[in-house]
Every structure is written in structure tokens, then in C-alpha cells.
Design an enzyme around this catalytic site. Structure first.
Site, PDB file in Angstrom:
ATOM      1  N   SER A  35     -54.475   5.334 -26.715  1.00 26.58           N
ATOM      2  CA  SER A  35     -54.755   3.708 -25.316  1.00 26.58           C
ATOM      3  C   SER A  35     -55.947   4.052 -24.982  1.00 26.58           C
ATOM      4  O   SER A  35     -56.440   5.516 -24.719  1.00 26.58           O
ATOM      5  CB  SER A  35     -54.085   3.173 -24.515  1.00 26.58           C
ATOM      6  OG  SER A  35     -53.742   5.261 -23.464  1.00 26.58           O
ATOM      7  N   ASP A  36     -56.824   2.932 -24.582  1.00 23.72           N
ATOM      8  CA  ASP A  36     -58.314   3.679 -24.352  1.00 23.72           C
ATOM      9  C   ASP A  36     -57.602   4.257 -22.587  1.00 23.72           C
ATOM     10  O   ASP A  36     -56.369   3.694 -22.259  1.00 23.72           O
ATOM     11  CB  ASP A  36     -59.235   2.604 -23.737  1.00 23.72           C
ATOM     12  CG  ASP A  36     -60.710   3.669 -23.711  1.00 23.72           C
ATOM     13  OD1 ASP A  36     -60.851   3.787 -23.050  1.00 23.72           O
ATOM     14  OD2 ASP A  36     -61.278   2.414 -23.799  1.00 23.72           O
ATOM     15  N   TRP A  37     -58.690   4.956 -22.193  1.00 19.02           N
ATOM     16  CA  TRP A  37     -57.873   5.830 -20.637  1.00 19.02           C
ATOM     17  C   TRP A  37     -57.539   4.655 -19.049  1.00 19.02           C
ATOM     18  O   TRP A  37     -58.152   3.996 -19.214  1.00 19.02           O
ATOM     19  CB  TRP A  37     -58.586   6.534 -20.130  1.00 19.02           C
ATOM     20  CG  TRP A  37     -59.038   8.028 -20.628  1.00 19.02           C
ATOM     21  CD1 TRP A  37     -58.416   9.145 -20.295  1.00 19.02           C
ATOM     22  CD2 TRP A  37     -58.470   8.615 -22.625  1.00 19.02           C
ATOM     23  NE1 TRP A  37     -59.071  10.047 -20.897  1.00 19.02           N
ATOM     24  CE2 TRP A  37     -58.794   9.599 -21.887  1.00 19.02           C
ATOM     25  CE3 TRP A  37     -58.691   7.497 -23.374  1.00 19.02           C
ATOM     26  CZ2 TRP A  37     -58.915  10.331 -23.367  1.00 19.02           C
ATOM     27  CZ3 TRP A  37     -58.530   7.799 -24.832  1.00 19.02           C
ATOM     28  CH2 TRP A  37     -58.481   9.699 -24.661  1.00 19.02           C
ATOM     29  N   ALA A  45     -55.805   2.248 -20.075  1.00 20.52           N
ATOM     30  CA  ALA A  45     -55.221   0.876 -20.345  1.00 20.52           C
ATOM     31  C   ALA A  45     -54.059   0.260 -21.134  1.00 20.52           C
ATOM     32  O   ALA A  45     -53.522  -0.738 -21.339  1.00 20.52           O
ATOM     33  CB  ALA A  45     -56.621   0.616 -21.846  1.00 20.52           C
TER      34      ALA A  45
END
Ligand SMILES: *[C@@H]1O[C@H](CO)[C@@H](O)[C@H](O)[C@H]1NC(C)=O
Ligand SMILES: *[C@@H]1O[C@H](CO)[C@@H](O)[C@H](O)[C@H]1NC(C)=O
Ligand SMILES: *[C@@H]1O[C@H](CO)[C@@H](O)[C@H](O)[C@H]1NC(C)=O
Ligand SMILES: *[C@@H]1O[C@H](CO)[C@@H](O)[C@H](O)[C@H]1NC(C)=O
Ligand SMILES: *[C@@H]1O[C@H](CO)[C@@H](O)[C@H](O)[C@H]1NC(C)=O
Ligand SMILES: *[C@@H]1O[C@H](CO)[C@@H](O)[C@H](O)[C@H]1NC(C)=O
Ligand SMILES: *[C@@H]1O[C@H](CO)[C@@H](O)[C@H](O)[C@H]1NC(C)=O
Ligand SMILES: *[C@@H]1O[C@H](CO)[C@@H](O)[C@H](O)[C@H]1NC(C)=O
Ligand SMILES: *[C@@H]1O[C@H](CO)[C@@H](O)[C@H](O)[C@H]1NC(C)=O
Length: 803
Positions: free
Chosen positions: A279-281, A283
């Protein structure tokens, strides 16, 4: 049936009459090494990872799939070690143009600069050089490259991290970056998957009253997804990218990180991705919906600061309750560790630089951080250790790329290249010319214009870099002039220039160089097309004052140039964001030590209104929790496709750029089908085993073409031969672009020399995505091929019928 049509009589003879095909090192239309890792190689690594995972306790498995933000290594992403099994953990670092939050590292040219080189060999070399620095610092994973945003919105705040507003060019840039980086043994995380085309409301926010507003939903139809936004990710998967980062935004109402259609149906089943989705940070917003949709790793994960974590204990609970199966958890952990074995990172990988934790803390919270006195005894240090210098000789590559990514847009009366005689008395203007006054790292995140004084060589946010060295244009120009007896005067205040006050400049310079900048950073979209800091007034005033004005832009993206017509603006160079050697690189181009060979990876409009797709911006409006919707109703018509569809004349078209010499395509281009008559089925064989990149039949070459190019000028130089294709109107759905890029090659030629460029078009290149069949399909009818020097200067054409 194959029919060759058009005006081409002498198909086979061409190559022998005008010389040997030039292959160079660019391999247009084919990827670097083909498939980097096939199913068998992935299966071997998966098997090793699986054996390792079988030895883990339940808690340890949870640890593998959940980052540890409290880990004291100083990496932006950490997976905890398992010392009893001799596993050292995983370190991830930002970002796509070199290591951020680190010392003694290089600041590389940004993605948009790489796109402007149209040179996959340089892109490969940059990938390799960056990866050496990541490895030297002990980082296992480079968070990059970027093909999302692709550039739907001309003012997207992160467009500069990606390569080009075109899937084909971006796709080859992804392949080259990944192949280069992973050849060093560093993992890549291709991002941001998918539809992360704007920063405004890119993620969930919580209002002051506690109410939640969900991220913008990028509503993308299936065909547009496949032919535009997914296309470069397919190249990334085929090139062996070990990780895909799901993005902040929602896609068709579901968060990208909780989107089963995207993460499982498309990424795993359709295009054969064998690595892990991270996951993006921050997200991740749920446990079951993400883990069961195909998210494998949550970042940054657990932390002492108690940020919400949806894996960790929450995932443990879900597995214990049976809501996430044991086998799914095993699959997640196995996927996360497979690349570690695939790239043999278990074999003597460098440890994380002990200075990294201090670099990280200093950059995030500063010298007065209360963490520093806590860290020193905790880590057994008396003072922060010196960081490893991992820069090697990368400055020379950065300089070379900076020049190669500079696009000469105007050169009236051949004012460029400058010569000793024209530069006895030179003026340098604008707040982008000199050294930054605010320090060598752009820490500002709350000012959309960035810092006022100092040259801009890279954008802001997680993709920025800490300079150890920065050569400003002014310094490089002074050095260039130093031994010639010439004089350099400068005025760096855009306010003073805006007031038309040139009293400090005397005598009037022979040549005036104006340096403009346009900042952009993660979390913001740009608000205006014009370059920042009164750029139009600045150029106008300098040009009124100085007959020979040359404008250089350092920009995070697309600008309007309302001053381009000014009679005294004799030359324009779009130099993008070239990295730490920016001054040397532009001097190389200005004085002609390097031929300008960059080409626009986007369209420069005459006016802002020519770009039809605004950022969705409902800021300040009460639209409810789910109200942010970005409907991608333009479909495939972004950038040059939009300008073609609406017949809008650009100021400078996609693919445009001048050289100091001139080129001609002298003889007819040829296109030949390699498919024997009657043997081609319109859709690839569904029974074929999927490999990374999808159905391998999509990568077979169906058509080859040749285009001859000659240097007709008096200087050696390079051009980019570009190939565009049109579909048969009658057999493709509405919304098909007039033409799409399907090949390019940069060619360097001595004066008078000729070369034949080879183009290979794959089945994917000549197909469209058939939504009903859920397959790529070769259309019936005439394919048109157009070769030329930019999307609006197409000097050769031919048609060909497949099937
Ligand atoms: C083009 O395709 C042909 C046939 O598959 C192959 O022999 C050749 O090496 C390819 N050339 C390039 C430049 O990829
Ligand atoms: C995370 O790292 C910290 C510091 O090394 C450690 O104390 C902690 O046990 C780790 N794991 C978790 C789940 O917090
Ligand atoms: C978890 O599984 C239990 C038992 O099957 C079920 O009752 C519960 O609704 C599930 N929880 C969620 C959030 O799906
Ligand atoms: C979005 O709208 C807000 C409020 O009107 C404005 O402040 C902001 O600049 C806009 N953002 C962009 C990228 O235009
Ligand atoms: C633009 O120039 C005017 C003076 O003409 C000045 O007052 C203003 O601050 C300048 N704005 C910027 C953004 O530099
Ligand atoms: C600028 O151009 C004008 C008109 O062509 C000419 O009269 C003048 O001498 C030039 N000035 C300089 C400094 O070259
Ligand atoms: C340049 O000038 C021409 C006419 O002189 C005008 O039509 C055009 O719009 C101008 N371009 C720009 C970008 O201002
Ligand atoms: C976007 O599409 C949705 C669903 O079709 C529609 O309800 C909504 O009004 C559209 N929004 C805009 C801004 O056009
Ligand atoms: C194709 O090239 C021919 C010959 O140069 C030219 O007459 C024709 O207009 C071109 N067609 C297109 C669609 O560009």
C-alpha cells in the site's frame, strides 16, 4: 489475408539501397531483455519463499506483511528481521529519482527529464546508477519507478515523477528503469497503481468535526484502463518489477488498495504479476477488504505513535476469526518474500547505513528533535555517524542526461549554440539561475511555489533529494566564461525584473539568459500553467531590454509560454528537472558541446484552455463523504490525442524538439506483415499460459517497419524518429485516438550520414481492448503508419491490412 497497400513499391530493396539498419541500443517496440524472469524463475523464488514462510509463527507471518514504522533503521518502510531464521528484514526507501532523506547520495534527473530524452539506454543507466546507491545504503527496495500519474491532468502535482503523457513511451521507460535497477539486485516498486492522476483529495481526509471525506474516485472505463493507464504497468510486470504500490485514490468507487478487480483479476490473473502489492503509505483503510482483495503488505504499518494499522493485530484477529484465511496470509507473506529470493538478496546484501536513522530524523523533524538524545544511547552512538558516500561517478551520467533531456523549442537565426564571440558580455536573469538561499533540500511542503531563490533541479515531496552537490546555472556559466575574458552580469530578483528595473546592468548584454522555474510537489496540484514568480512579466521585461534573449525553463511539467512570440526571445529550452548537475548540463547545450536531442514528452499548448481536463477540485464544498468523483469521460483522449481529436493547434506538439543540425526522411518508409496470410486470429489464444506481462502472444512481432533518416545539416547530431499508428475507423469503437505512438528511436548521425531505423510492432501494439471479449483484438481493416519527427510532423506514411 495480408494486403500491402499504399504507395510503397520497393518493400524489400530499401534496406540494401540506403545502408544498414541501425539497431543502436534502444530496441524500440521490444523490451529490454524481453521477459526479465519467466514463470519458472518466479516459481523457484516462490518455492524458496514458501519454505521460509512455513517455518514462521503466526505472529512472524503478520510481521512480514505489516511494516514497522518504529523500526530504528531509518528506512521509510521496514519489515522486521527474523533473527532466529537469519532473515535481516527489508528496508524500503523513497523514491523515484534517487534516495530521499539520505546524505552523500546523488540527486538524479526526474522522470519527466528521462521521458524527454526518449533514450531508453540512458533510462536504463539511470536505473542502474540509482539502484547502486540504494544498495550501497542497504535499501532492498527502491520505491519507483512511476507510471501513475500518467499525465491526464496537465497540472498534476506529481507528473514530473513519471515519464510522459503517453503509455507507450512511459511503458518503455518503466521497462528500462526496472531492468536497469534490478540488474543491480535492488527491488523496484512500480507505482502508483492506479488512476492517481491528481493530488487534490488524493486520499481520505477527516474534517475538524470528525466527519470523513473519502478520496477522489477515478472513474475509468475498462478500455481506457487497458489502453492507457494499465499499459505501462504491464510493461513493468513483464520487465520483472518485484512490487506494485497501490495508490491513495479510489477507482470506480473502491479504494485502489481494496480493489479486487484491479489487484487480483487484472494484476494477478490477467497480467501475471507474481510479486507483492504494497500500500502507499497510509493508503490502507480496512483489514478484510484489502487483504482479501489482494493487498499483501501494509505500509508504514505498526508504530509507537499509534497510527491506525489495519494489518498487524487487526489482521491477526481476522485470521484467527477465519475472515482472512490462513492460506491467504501464507500467500501474502510468500509474495512479500519472493522477490528477496528472486534477486538473491539473501546473499550478502549490505546492511542499512547506520547514518540512515539520523538522516531520517533530521530531515523529518530537525536538529532540535527530542528523538536525537534518545537515539544516541539507544543505538550506542556518541554522535550521529557519518553516512556512506554512495555517489560513485554518477555525476557524469547525471550531467549527460540533463543535456539529453533538454528540449530546444525555438532557435531563431541560429543564436544557439553560443560561441565565444557572442558571449563576451552575457546577462543572466531570474530567480532560477543561482544557488538556493534556503538550503540544499526542499523541505517546504506548504508552499505551492516552493522556495523563491535558487535553481530548481527536482520537485518536492517524497520524491525529492538532499543535495550533496548542486551546480547552479549561474555558477556553471561563470565558470564557462571565466577564461574567455568575457563578463557575466546577473539579476536574480524576479520582483526587481518585474518592475523593469535594469539599472544595475551595464553595459547592456549581448545575450540575456532568463531562467524560469515551476515548482510542484506531492500533495499539491499546480494552480497555473505559467511558470512561477511573475514569469511572463520577467521574460517580457528582459526581452524588451535585450535583443538576444534566451529562455530556459526548469519546470515540473507543462507550461504555457505567452512570451514565446516576443521578437527578442530568440531561443527557448525546456530543461525540465535535470538533477544536481543542472548548470553543467545546460551549459553543455547552450555552448553546443552537446547537441540538443530532447523531445517533448507532452504537448505545450498555446493557452491553458486548450487542455480540456481540469483537476477535480471540490475543496470547500460540502459534497458529502463520497462526493469526490473524477469521471475520466475523455477516455483515451489525453495530451496529443486530445489535441488531435479536437484539432487544436499546439504551440509545440508532443514529440517536438529542435537540433543544431537538420534531418530528413528521404526515402519511403516500409511496413511488412510477418504473419502468414490467414494465420492470424484476431484475439490471442486464451489457452496459452499467462507469463508476467500477460498472454505471451501479445508480445510477438506482427509487423516490422523501416524508416530512413539522414542528417542534412553541417553538424553531427541526434534526432528521434517517431512512429505513430492509426486504427481502421470502421472496426474500432468510438473514442479511438486519431493516432497513437507505437515506436521511436533516437539516432545519432554525422553530417550527411543516413541510417535506417527498424520498428517492430507487437500484437499488443496493433490491437485494441475489446471490452466484450475481455481481450486484445486486432481490428479488421487498414492500419495506418506515420513516421516523422513529432506528432504533428509526419513525413512518411503507409498502410497495411492484417487478417
Ligand atoms: C524485430 O523482430 C524480428 C522478428 O521477430 C527480430 O528478428 C528482430 O531482432 C527484432 N528487432 C528489434 C530491433 O527488436
Ligand atoms: C518494531 O520495531 C521496534 C523497534 O525496533 C521494536 O521494539 C518492535 O518490537 C517492532 N515490532 C512491532 C510489532 O512493534
Ligand atoms: C468474520 O467471520 C465471522 C464468522 O464467520 C462472521 O460472523 C463475521 O461477520 C465476519 N466479520 C466480518 C467483518 O466479515
Ligand atoms: C482548489 O480549490 C481551492 C479552493 O478554491 C483552491 O484554494 C486551490 O488552489 C484549488 N486547487 C487547485 C489545484 O487549483
Ligand atoms: C510580481 O511583480 C510585482 C512587481 O511588479 C511584485 O510586487 C510581486 O511581488 C511579484 N510577484 C511574485 C510572485 O514575484
Ligand atoms: C536591438 O535591435 C534594434 C532593432 O533591430 C537595433 O536598432 C539595436 O541596435 C539593437 N540593440 C542591440 C543592443 O543590439
Ligand atoms: C503568436 O503570435 C501569433 C500572431 O502573431 C498569434 O496568433 C499567436 O496566438 C501567438 N502565440 C502565442 C502563444 O501567444
Ligand atoms: C460522474 O459520474 C457519476 C456516475 O455516472 C455521476 O453520477 C456524476 O454526476 C458524475 N460527476 C460529474 C462531476 O460529472
Ligand atoms: C501520406 O503521404 C502522402 C505522400 O506524401 C501524402 O500525399 C498524404 O497526404 C499522406 N497521408 C496522410 C494521411 O498523412
Amino acid at each position: 489475408m495480408i494486403k500491402l497497400k499504399g504507395w510503397l513499391p520497393l518493400v524489400a530493396l530499401i534496406a540494401t539501397t540506403i545502408g544498414k539498419p541501425q539497431n543502436g541500443n534502444l530496441a524500440p517496440n521490444s523490451d529490454f531483455k524481453g521477459l526479465s524472469f519467466d514463470n519458472i524463475e518466479w516459481a523457484k523464488a516462490t518455492s524458496r519463499a514458501s519454505k521460509f514462510v512455513a517455518q514462521l509463527t503466526l505472529d512472524e507471518k503478520i510481521g512480514i506483511v505489516t511494516g514497522n514504522a518504529s523500526n530504528l533503521q531509518g528506512c521509510i518502510g521496514n519489515i522486521d528481521a527474523v533473527p532466529r531464521l537469519n532473515f535481516q528484514g527489508i528496508c524500503m526507501m523513497d523514491g523515484p529519482q534517487g534516495i530521499n532523506r539520505a546524505e552523500s547520495v546523488s540527486v538524479f534527473p526526474s522522470g519527466i527529464t528521462m521521458g524527454a530524452t526518449w533514450d531508453t539506454s540512458l533510462i536504463y543507466q539511470r536505473g542502474m546508477a540509482m539502484a547502486k546507491e540504494f544498495k550501497g545504503k542497504g535499501a532492498h527496495v527502491m520505491l519507483g519507478p512511476v507510471s501513475g500519474p500518467l499525465g491526464r491532468n496537465a497540472l498534476g502535482g506529481r507528473n514530473w515523477e513519471g515519464f510522459a503523457a503517453d503509455p507507450y513511451l512511459t511503458g518503455l521507460a518503466m521497462s528500462a528503469s526496472i531492468a536497469g535497477a534490478q540488474s543491480v539486485g535492488v527491488q523496484t516498486s512500480s507505482k502508483h497503481f492506479i488512476g492517481n492522476e491528481q493530488e487534490t483529495q488524493r486520499t481520505r481526509t477527516t474534517s475538524i468535526d470528525g466527519s470523513i471525506v473519502e478520496a477522489v474516485s477515478s472513474n475509468i472505463d475498462d478500455r481506457t484502463l487497458h489502453e492507457l493507464y494499465l499499459w505501462p504497468f504491464v510493461d513493468a510486470v513483464r520487465a520483472g518489477t518485484t512490487s506494485i504500490m497501490c495508490s491513495y485514490n479510489r477507482v470506480n468507487q473502491e479504494y485502489a488498495c481494496a480493489n479486487e478487480r484491479l489487484l487480483t483479476d487484472i494484476l494477478r490473473d490477467e497480467i501475471g504479476f507474481r510479486g507483492y502489492v504494497v500500500s502507499d503509505w497510509y493508503a490502507t483503510h480496512s483489514t478484510l477488504a484489502t487483504a482479501n482483495a489482494g493487498l499483501d503488505l501494509e505500509m508504514p504499518g505498526v508504530s509507537l505513535a499509534q497510527d491506525p494499522t489495519y494489518f498487524g493485530d487487526a489482521l491477526l484477529g481476522a485470521v484467527s476469526a477465519g475472515n482472512v484465511t490462513q492460506s491467504r496470509l501464507d500467500d501474502m507473506a510468500t509474495r512479500v518474500l519472493t522477490p528477496y529470493y528472486l534477486l538473491e538478496q539473501d546473499n550478502d546484501y549490505p546492511t542499512v547505513d547506520p547514518a540512515s536513522i539520523y538522516n531520517y530524523v533530521f530531515q523529518e523533524v530537525g536538529w532540535d528533535s527530542p528523538y536525537i538524545p534518545l537515539l544516541l544511547p539507544l543505538l550506542g552512538d556518541k554522535e550521529p555517524p557519518a553516512g556512506r558516500d554512495v555517489r560513485g561517478d554518477h555525476a557524469s551520467l547525471i550531467r549527460k542526461i540533463g543535456a539529453a533531456g533538454s528540449v530546444l523549442l525555438k532557435n531563431e537565426g541560429g543564436i544557439l549554440p553560443l560561441s565565444a564571440s557572442t558571449t563576451m558580455n552575457i546577462g543572466v536573469f531570474g530567480n532560477d539561475a543561482g544557488d538556493p538561499t534556503d538550503g540544499l533540500t526542499a523541505l517546504l511542503t506548504d508552499d505551492p511555489l516552493g522556495f523563491e531563490y535558487g535553481t530548481l533541479d527536482i520537485g518536492g515531496g517524497s520524491g525529492t533529494g538532499r543535495h550533496s552537490n548542486l551546480v547552479s546555472p549561474l555558477n556553471a556559466i561563470k565558470e564557462r566564461i571565466a577564461n574567455t575574458g568575457g563578463k557575466v552580469q546577473y539579476l536574480l530578483s524576479n520582483s526587481i525584473i518585474s518592475e523593469n528595473n535594469f539599472r544595475t546592468i551595464y553595459p547592456r548584454p549581448d545575450v540575456c539568459l532568463v531562467f524560469l522555474k515551476t515548482y510542484a510537489a506531492e500533495t499539491y496540484d499546480r494552480a497555473s500553467f505559467e511558470a512561477d514568480w511573475n514569469s511572463t512579466q520577467v521574460v517580457t521585461n528582459v526581452a524588451n531590454f535585450c535583443n538576444n534573449t534566451i529562455v530556459v525553463t526548469h519546470s515540473a511539467g507543462i507550461n504555457t509560454m505567452p512570451w514565446s512570440n516576443h521578437t527578442n526571445v530568440k531561443a527557448i529550452i525546456a530543461a525540465h528537472l535535470p538533477g544536481e548537475e543542472t548548470g553543467n548540463a545546460i551549459v553543455d547545450v547552450l555552448w553546443g558541446e552537446v547537441e540538443p536531442s530532447g523531445r517533448l514528452p507532452y504537448t505545450v499548448p498555446k493557452s491553458a484552455a486548450d487542455y480540456g481536463i481540469p483537476i477535480t477540485n471540490l475543496t470547500g464544498q460540502d459534497v458529502g463523504r463520497y462526493g469526490w468523483q473524477a469521471n475520466f469521460t475523455e477516455g483515451l483522449m489525453i495530451d496529443y490525442r486530445h489535441f488531435d481529436a479536437f484539432d487544436i493547434e499546439p504551440l509545440f506538439p508532443f514529440g517536438f524538439g529542435l537540433s543544431y543540425t537538420t534531418f530528413e526522411m528521404a526515402t519511403p518508409a516500409t511496413f511488412t506483415s510477418l504473419v502468414p496470410s490467414g494465420s492470424l486470429t484476431p484475439t490471442p489464444d486464451a489457452a496459452v499460459e499467462i507469463q508476467p506481462g500477460g498472454n505471451p502472444e501479445l508480445w510477438s512481432t506482427l509487423i516490422t517497419g523501416t524508416v530512413a533518416v539522414r542528417n542534412t545539416g553541417t553538424r553531427a547530431g541526434a534526432t528521434v524518429v517517431q512512429l505513430y499508428m492509426s486504427y481502421p475507423k470502421s472496426s474500432v469503437p468510438d473514442g479511438t485516438p486519431l493516432r497513437v505512438l507505437r515506436g521511436f528511436q533516437k539516432v545519432y548521425l554525422e553530417p550527411g550520414a543516413e541510417s535506417v531505423v527498424l520498428f517492430n510492432l507487437t500484437r499488443r501494439d496493433v490491437s485494441f481492448w475489446d471490452v466484450d471479449a475481455q481481450s486484445w483484438r486486432v481490428p479488421e481493416g487498414e492500419l495506418g503508419f506515420y513516421a516523422g519527427f513529432n506528432s504533428r510532423e509526419l513525413v512518411q506514411n503507409a498502410t497495411l491490412i492484417l487478417l
